[in-house]
Design an enzyme around this catalytic site. Structure first.
Site, PDB file in Angstrom:
ATOM      1  N   ASP A  33       0.865  -1.181   0.000  1.00 30.77           N
ATOM      2  CA  ASP A  33       0.000   0.000   0.000  1.00 30.77           C
ATOM      3  C   ASP A  33       0.896   1.223   0.000  1.00 30.77           C
ATOM      4  O   ASP A  33       2.118   1.102   0.082  1.00 30.77           O
ATOM      5  CB  ASP A  33      -0.970  -0.015   1.192  1.00 30.77           C
ATOM      6  N   LYS A  55      -5.423   0.728  -2.648  1.00 30.03           N
ATOM      7  CA  LYS A  55      -6.465   1.342  -3.494  1.00 30.03           C
ATOM      8  C   LYS A  55      -7.055   0.302  -4.423  1.00 30.03           C
ATOM      9  O   LYS A  55      -6.327  -0.436  -5.077  1.00 30.03           O
ATOM     10  CB  LYS A  55      -5.848   2.441  -4.343  1.00 30.03           C
ATOM     11  N   MET A  63      -0.207   9.421  13.157  1.00 29.44           N
ATOM     12  CA  MET A  63      -1.573   9.680  12.668  1.00 29.44           C
ATOM     13  C   MET A  63      -2.219  10.793  13.493  1.00 29.44           C
ATOM     14  O   MET A  63      -3.402  10.733  13.818  1.00 29.44           O
ATOM     15  CB  MET A  63      -2.424   8.398  12.751  1.00 29.44           C
TER      16      MET A  63
HETATM   17  N1  SAH Z   1       3.744   0.952  10.944  1.00 27.47           N
HETATM   18  C1  SAH Z   1       4.135   2.324  10.688  1.00 27.47           C
HETATM   19  C2  SAH Z   1       3.103   3.311  11.156  1.00 27.47           C
HETATM   20  C3  SAH Z   1       1.764   3.180  10.482  1.00 27.47           C
HETATM   21  S1  SAH Z   1       0.637   4.418  10.978  1.00 27.47           S
HETATM   22  C4  SAH Z   1       5.509   2.581  11.315  1.00 27.47           C
HETATM   23  O1  SAH Z   1       5.992   1.783  12.119  1.00 27.47           O
HETATM   24  O2  SAH Z   1       6.118   3.593  10.962  1.00 27.47           O
HETATM   25  C5  SAH Z   1       0.908   5.660   9.751  1.00 27.47           C
HETATM   26  C6  SAH Z   1       1.518   6.884  10.395  1.00 27.47           C
HETATM   27  O3  SAH Z   1       2.916   6.722  10.522  1.00 27.47           O
HETATM   28  C7  SAH Z   1       1.352   8.150   9.592  1.00 27.47           C
HETATM   29  O4  SAH Z   1       0.092   8.747   9.776  1.00 27.47           O
HETATM   30  C8  SAH Z   1       2.453   9.002  10.181  1.00 27.47           C
HETATM   31  O5  SAH Z   1       2.099   9.492  11.447  1.00 27.47           O
HETATM   32  C9  SAH Z   1       3.549   7.966  10.389  1.00 27.47           C
HETATM   33  N2  SAH Z   1       4.484   7.901   9.260  1.00 27.47           N
HETATM   34  C10 SAH Z   1       4.823   6.806   8.587  1.00 27.47           C
HETATM   35  N3  SAH Z   1       5.786   7.068   7.665  1.00 27.47           N
HETATM   36  C11 SAH Z   1       6.042   8.397   7.783  1.00 27.47           C
HETATM   37  C12 SAH Z   1       6.942   9.298   7.130  1.00 27.47           C
HETATM   38  N4  SAH Z   1       7.758   8.882   6.161  1.00 27.47           N
HETATM   39  N5  SAH Z   1       6.937  10.589   7.516  1.00 27.47           N
HETATM   40  C13 SAH Z   1       6.131  11.026   8.488  1.00 27.47           C
HETATM   41  N6  SAH Z   1       5.261  10.228   9.136  1.00 27.47           N
HETATM   42  C14 SAH Z   1       5.220   8.933   8.805  1.00 27.47           C
END
Ligand code: SAH
Length: 363
Positions: free
Chosen positions: A143, A165, A276
């Site tokens: 995704d 999507k 998030m």
């Molecule tokens: N499993 C993921 C998180 C999933 S929740 C992890 O461990 O990173 C998705 C959230 O992660 C986004 O809404 C944002 O808050 C954060 N996120 C993930 N990648 C990001 C990035 N490159 N830059 C900023 N925020 C990021």
């Protein structure tokens, strides 16, 4: 082994049953080579034919082996009985045809699912384990949160399925994505589910593991570099720092953070990392203010970490709302609240002081 060779137009003979050789066939086909597939006459090497691959006549004599191997540039042996192997080795030596041995794909009736943490988007933050899993996958479900720029290269020949999507641009519901993964594995395929960051940090990885177990599908998890630590890091913010913060709490702002939770977070006196959190940012900042957090507590919002347009907004609890609104901050972003944020700001100041001093000296 990938030495960056260009296979375009090269003639590659793959030896092995269709099931066992399917990954190797897919990879060489994707590389632009002309692929010939020899499944052999015996029961060991007979398999399902693979479309788009020519099958030469099976050689019956040393002379026929020599003729076949002289006609190709590379032989990739996935599976061969000892006598066939001996013919191949001898003919390759004689005609100076390259010979490589490749791992057979699983021919178990049930395949497997590997949940792969893809890190925060930078290729260099993909683990070796992630790369290996992608390289040997038959199908990759991904995704937009995972690193996808060069997916076709990391998983050459694999079927790539965007579960973020559907054709109508709606995200595929989680249950449907789980069903697709499970049925691909039950059909004997090696499935990778590529996720952003770490699969177990707000990634619904736990649910996917349970869905696989319930269906009797072998499932494993490869941890990834989580954005909760790496994205602040990309903005120069260490989530812990000696004598500044000895804990960090990662919390989801997907649903509003309750007053009870905010009170506990304030009480910990450590770093707060919110994922998030953009949709509920104003509410959270107002809550922290109301519940007694220091007004000058440093806050940072790091958007699109590691992307070319990464942006950091630095402020304090009492200024960040106006700053964030003014800057129009958007998801994906990581919000960091705590003294450690000041270290990044101080780093910048130190750096500019240093540059200033250097220019003074030079001048
Ligand atoms: N499993 C993921 C998180 C999933 S929740 C992890 O461990 O990173 C998705 C959230 O992660 C986004 O809404 C944002 O808050 C954060 N996120 C993930 N990648 C990001 C990035 N490159 N830059 C900023 N925020 C990021």
């Amino acid at each position: 082994m990938d030495l960056g060779l260009d296979y375009t137009g090269k003639r590659v003979l793959v030896v092995g049953g269709a099931q066992a050789a399917r990954r190797v066939l897919a990879r060489y086909l994707a590389s632009g080579a002309h692929v010939y597939h020899l499944t052999g006459p015996g029961p060991v090497l007979v398999g399902r034919p693979v479309s788009g691959v020519s099958t030469p006549a099976f050689p019956r004599s040393t002379g026929a082996w020599n003729a076949l191997i002289a006609a190709v540039d590379l032989v990739a042996v996935v599976q061969a009985s000892p006598d066939i192997d001996a013919h191949i080795v001898a003919a390759c030596a004689r005609h100076r045809t390259w010979l490589t041995r490749e791992a057979a794909a699983s021919t178990a009736p049930v395949g497997s699912v590997t949940l792969v943490g893809g890190g925060p988007g930078l290729e260099s933050l993909l683990t070796v384990g992630a790369m290996t899993a992608l390289h040997t996958a038959d199908v990759v479900f991904y995704d937009r949160l995972g690193p996808t720029d060069r997916l076709a290269r990391w998983a050459p020949g694999a079927e790539l399925v965007d579960v973020g999507k559907a054709p109508g641009h709606h995200a595929i519901p989680q249950r449907d994505a789980e069903r697709m993964m499970v049925s691909a594995a039950l059909a004997g395929r090696t499935v990778v589910r590529l996720k952003g960051g770490d699969p177990f940090v707000f990634g619904r990885g736990g649910e996917e593991v349970l869905a696989c177990r319930a269906a009797g599908v072998p499932v494993s998890v490869i941890s990834g570099v989580t954005s909760a630590i790496a994205v602040p890091g990309a903005a120069g913010i260490p989530v812990t720092h000696r004598e500044v913060s000895r804990s960090f709490t990662v919390i989801s702002g997907h649903a509003p953070i309750t007053d009870t939770e905010l009170t506990h977070l304030i009480g910990l006196d450590g770093t707060i990392v919110v994922l998030m959190g953009i949709g509920t940012l104003l509410q959270m900042i107002a809550g922290l203010n109301r519940l007694g957090m220091r007004a000058d507590m440093p806050v940072a919002i790091v958007e699109r970490g590691f992307a070319h347009d990464q942006r950091s907004t630095f402020g304090r609890l009492d200024t960040i709302t106006a700053l964030a609104t003014g800057a129009g901050v958007r998801s994906p972003a990581v919000v960091v609240i705590g003294e450690v944020v000041a270290l990044a700001a101080r780093g910048d100041a130190d750096a500019s002081d240093l540059l200033y001093e250097a220019s003074e000296l030079a001048g």
